[in-house]
Every structure is written in C-alpha cells, then in structure tokens.
Design a protein around this motif. Structure first.
Motif: not given
Length: 436
Positions: A207-225
C-alpha cells in the motif's frame, strides 16, 4: 544480595516497559477481536445503544451515553471498562458469548493507549452466519509453513536492505509478513523480484507505493499468500490477471486505485476470497453484486457512504405540475381571501362607525355654532331697538309737565303737615275741678 534483587527488578521493569512499547497491529490483532466478538451487536444495522464498531468514525462518536474511548487513555475509556468487567456485571461486553481473554483485553488496552490506530477507510464485517461471541466456522490449526531455506534467508536479507519489513506471524510458524509501506514511494517494481524466493510469504503490504501492473507479475508464484494490500497504488484492471493463481487469498485491498468492474472479472476464480475493499475506486454496486454471485461468501466493501443531502433528492418537475401548483396557489389565495373577508367587513364597519361619530361631532359643532349665533343675535336685538329710537338715543332738554311739576309739591306739602303736627306740644289735658 539486596543489590542483586534491585538490579533484577529494574531489569524486569525495563523488559516490561519495552514490551509495552511494541506497536499493536490493528489488522492482525484488534480487527479479528472486534469482528468476532463485537459486530453482531454493534454493526451497521440497528447497533445497540447507537454504538457502531465497524468503522472508526462510529468508535470515536461513541454511544447514546457519550464517548466510549479516549485515545491514549485506556483507564478513562468505558469500552475498556466494559470488556474487563465481571461477566455478571450489567455493563460487561460482549453481552453474549464468552468473555475476552486476558491477552485480548491487554491488546485492546495497549491499542487504546497507543492512540487507536485504525487504517483509513477500513470497514469491519462480522463473520458470515456467526452468532454473538461464536465464530462462523472452526478456526484452522496454525500452519507451520515450510522449512526455511538458504535462498529464503538471502531473499529476506535483501528485503531488509531495501528497508522493507519482514517478520514471522508467530513464534510457532515460519510464515512471514512483508511490509513495503514503510518504504512508501521509494518501492519499485523490480524490488519485488526477491519475493519469488520466499515460499513462506503469507501476508504482503504494498500500500501507498509506486507499484504498477509490472510489479504484480512478481506475485504469480506465491501459493501461500492469504492477505494482499494494494491500496493507493498505480495498478489497473489488467494487472489483476496476475492474481488468478493465488488460490489461498482471503483478503484483498484495492482501495484508492483505478480498478473498475472489468478488473473484478479476474477475481471470480478466487473461491477462498472473503473480503474485498474497493472504496474510492470505479467499482459499481452492480459489479460488486456480480462478483458476490460468483463467490457467495465474499463481502465487497465499497466504503462508508454518507447519505446524500436532501437537496440532491429533488426530481425535475413534470409538465403538468406547474399548473397544479398554480391551481393550488390560487385555491390557497382564495381561502386566504375568504378568511380575510370577515376581517375586512369588521374593518369597514369600524370605519363607518368612525365616520358616523365624526358626522355627529360635526353636527354637534354646527348646532353649537348656531346656538352661539342665536345668543349673539339676542344680545344684539336691544341694541338694534335702541338704534331704532332716535329721540331716546339723544336725550334733549326735558319739558316740564305742569301736572308732574305740581305733583311733587303736593306730596311735599302732605309730608310737611305731619311734621307740623309733630312740632306742636301735646295739648293740656282738661283740668278737672279740684275736689274739696
């Protein structure tokens, strides 16, 4: 010996003081307590004593009796008094179900003393189908996570170098919570690459960061989230496609983003999703209903919306309405005239009466003037008569009347005779012959 005891007491005091300074995590420690034990009676619908605990504004407003919390002062807060009161006390809370544990009341005490921190726009919800004081479903056992590998340790160290916070959820688990919000606008999409080597990552705050859609691509392999916060970031509807594989995700915060109904289409397969926060987004009520139809147990929170002002509810007048209004106004005017008519008549009568009185007064004045004129005429009449006799008006030498002239003399003579008689002496009485 006494010195050692004093030193031990001081050390214990410092340890306790240090523990008290630890910040209470609202989302992790306070929110579950309120949602489980308080919202059945103090939620948005018919809250008891008008006390709402589902929004921060309701907590600060208090109940019918006044404020229930004083920020920074738990000992002056009636809410803390209620949760620590004996169960048989009428003021005890929660009114139904089991009392809060000592650990829970201590958390609430510390939370109040630390200033009642509550995330912006966060709205709480009771568990679906839960009874007061009872959870809706049995709580799952604590997940120990997977063994920590060297790669995971290196990834955590890298996050710490980036000034991100990484910590365990509890002492008996390897599950981790990572928070980039402390780094705020300095966080970049590339910084999230290290997350791929942290299989124990279960809670992530971007939250409150400059993360964009490109950053969300790094979350694909987080099965425990299970919990993901993306509020006030630069993500779009397209970026949510990267979340389709997060099947354990239960809570997603999209508050203050550009997400719309189109983005919600990517979330339909997340069957374990229970809470979705979309306040101040482009998500509509229809879009939210469509998603909850796909995930029946999901609660979509569109934020607390103030009721619109009365002026905003005005509808455009229909074509026939002005005529009706004119007719109504005319009828009202007629009624007013009807009501005013008796008053006008009374006023007219009063005016006529005044005029009659004025006429009578004028007539009296005229009569008085006529009387005065008659009196003046009466006074002037003798004068006129005198003026009509010229001899009397100018007396001349008086003519002697012989009769009148002699009459006084005779009267004088008559008066003189008694005088003469009075002057004579009494006559001598007749002398009688003296008897011898």
């Amino acid at each position: 010996m006494n010195t050692r005891i004093v030193a031990a007491a001081v050390s214990a005091s410092l340890l306790l003081g240090g523990a008290a300074l630890a910040d209470v995590d609202f989302a992790k420690e306070i929110q579950p307590i309120i949602e489980k034990s308080c919202l059945k009676c103090h939620g948005p619908e018919k809250p008891k004593a008008d006390l709402r605990l589902d929004i921060k504004e309701g907590l600060l407003k208090g109940s019918k009796g006044g404020p229930v919390v004083v920020a920074g002062k738990a000992d002056e807060s009636t809410l803390y008094d209620a949760i620590t009161a004996p169960k048989d006390d009428p003021s005890h809370m929660p009114a139904e179900g089991e009392p809060l544990t000592q650990a829970q009341t201590d958390l609430i005490r510390d939370w109040i003393n630390q200033g009642l921190k509550w995330p912006d726009a966060l709205v709480l919800h009771p568990p679906a189908g839960a009874e007061p004081g009872k959870p809706a479903v049995a709580e799952p056992p604590t997940d120990p996570g997977v063994p920590i590998s060297d790669a995971e340790k290196a990834a955590v160290a890298k996050l710490q170098d980036l000034h991100a916070l990484a910590q365990r959820l509890a002492q008996n688990t390897n599950l981790l919570r990572v928070d980039f919000s402390l780094q705020a606008r300095e966080a970049k999409d590339d910084d999230l690459a290290a997350l791929a080597n942290i299989p124990n990552l279960t809670e992530l705050d971007l939250g409150n960061t400059n993360i964009t859609d490109a950053g969300l691509a790094q979350l694909k392999n987080l099965p425990q989230l299970t919990r993901l916060k993306l509020h006030k970031t630069k993500i779009t509807d397209a970026g949510l496609e990267n979340l389709k594989g997060l099947q354990k995700l239960t809570s997603l915060n999209l508050y203050g983003t550009e997400i719309s109904d189109a983005g919600l289409e990517h979330l339909k397969d997340l069957k374990n999703l229970r809470k979705l926060y979309v306040w101040q987004t482009k998500v509509t009520e229809e879009g939210a209903k469509k998603l909850t139809a796909a995930i029946p147990e999901l609660v979509v929170d569109r934020g607390y919306e103030l009721p619109p002002p009365e002026a905003a509810k005005t509808e455009p007048a229909k074509p026939d309405e002005p005529k009706k209004d004119d007719a109504a106004k005319k009828d009202a005017a007629k009624k007013d005239e009807t009501k005013k008519e008796p008053a006008k008549k009374d006023d007219a009568k009063k005016e006529d009466a005044k005029k009659d009185e004025t006429k009578k007064d004028d007539a009296k004045k005229d009569d008085a003037k006529k009387d005065d004129a008659k009196k003046d005429e009466t006074k002037k009449e003798p004068a006129k008569q005198d003026a009509a006799k010229p001899d009397e008006a100018k007396p001349g030498p008086e003519k002697k009347d012989p009769a009148k002239h002699d009459a006084p003399k005779k009267d004088e003579a008559k008066k003189e005779e008694p005088k003469k008689d009075a002057a004579k002496p009494d006559a001598p009485k007749e002398q009688q012959p003296e008897k011898k």
